[in-house]
Write a protein that holds these residues in place. Structure first.
Motif, mmCIF file in Angstrom:
data_model
loop_
_atom_site.group_PDB
_atom_site.id
_atom_site.type_symbol
_atom_site.label_atom_id
_atom_site.label_comp_id
_atom_site.label_asym_id
_atom_site.label_seq_id
_atom_site.Cartn_x
_atom_site.Cartn_y
_atom_site.Cartn_z
ATOM 1 N N SER A 29 0.600 -1.282 0.240
ATOM 2 C CA SER A 29 -0.007 0.037 -0.116
ATOM 3 C C SER A 29 0.845 1.304 -0.045
ATOM 4 O O SER A 29 0.407 2.282 -0.604
ATOM 5 C CB SER A 29 -1.082 0.002 1.174
ATOM 6 N N SER A 112 -3.104 -5.503 -1.146
ATOM 7 C CA SER A 112 -3.922 -4.214 -1.235
ATOM 8 C C SER A 112 -5.054 -4.413 0.063
ATOM 9 O O SER A 112 -5.413 -5.482 0.449
ATOM 10 C CB SER A 112 -4.729 -4.150 -2.426
ATOM 11 N N LEU A 113 -5.116 -3.239 0.910
ATOM 12 C CA LEU A 113 -6.065 -3.196 1.947
ATOM 13 C C LEU A 113 -7.458 -3.005 1.522
ATOM 14 O O LEU A 113 -7.784 -2.530 0.411
ATOM 15 C CB LEU A 113 -5.456 -1.949 2.882
ATOM 16 N N GLN A 115 -10.917 -1.622 2.418
ATOM 17 C CA GLN A 115 -11.571 -0.450 3.086
ATOM 18 C C GLN A 115 -12.922 -0.760 3.877
ATOM 19 O O GLN A 115 -13.627 -1.379 3.510
ATOM 20 C CB GLN A 115 -11.640 0.896 2.058
#
Length: 115
Positions: A29, A112-113, A115
């Motif tokens: 990220s 990837s985070l 949300q």
């Protein structure tokens, strides 16, 4: 991938390094890292920022496997203490592995985070 998860949780890059190809590219990220030394720096920065981190991989799915290459996707969780507060990060991961001299190495990782 379980070996990689265990190595990452050791918080010692010398345990992770044998699992990473010399020309690997990792996308996190906070940026892209090329080669073992840049990847080492990224891991060590994360370990220094997150105390008592527990990293886990779940829902592993192998998308492609041959005798010398493989690709997988998974969910990850990182939980630890940042500035005295407990934080948890959830995300998705993709790894591409290649076999070199009979040993599996990570050639590419993309985290990837969610949300």
């Amino acid at each position: 991938m379980k070996i990689y998860e265990k190595a990452a949780n050791s918080r010692n890059f010398n345990n992770v390094k044998p699992l990473v190809a010399g020309n690997a590219t990792f996308w996190f990220s906070d940026g892209s890292y090329n080669g073992v030394e840049e990847i080492r720096d990224a891991f060590e920065r994360t370990w220094n920022a997150i105390a008592e981190e527990e990293y886990s991989i779940s829902d592993l799915q192998w998308l492609y496997r041959t005798e010398d290459s493989a690709a997988c996707i998974y969910n990850f969780r990182s939980r630890g203490i940042i500035n005295g507060n407990l934080n948890e990060f959830l995300g998705h991961g993709t790894n591409i592995l290649g076999k070199s001299h009979g040993e599996w190495k990570i050639v590419h990782e993309h985290l990837s985070l969610v949300q």
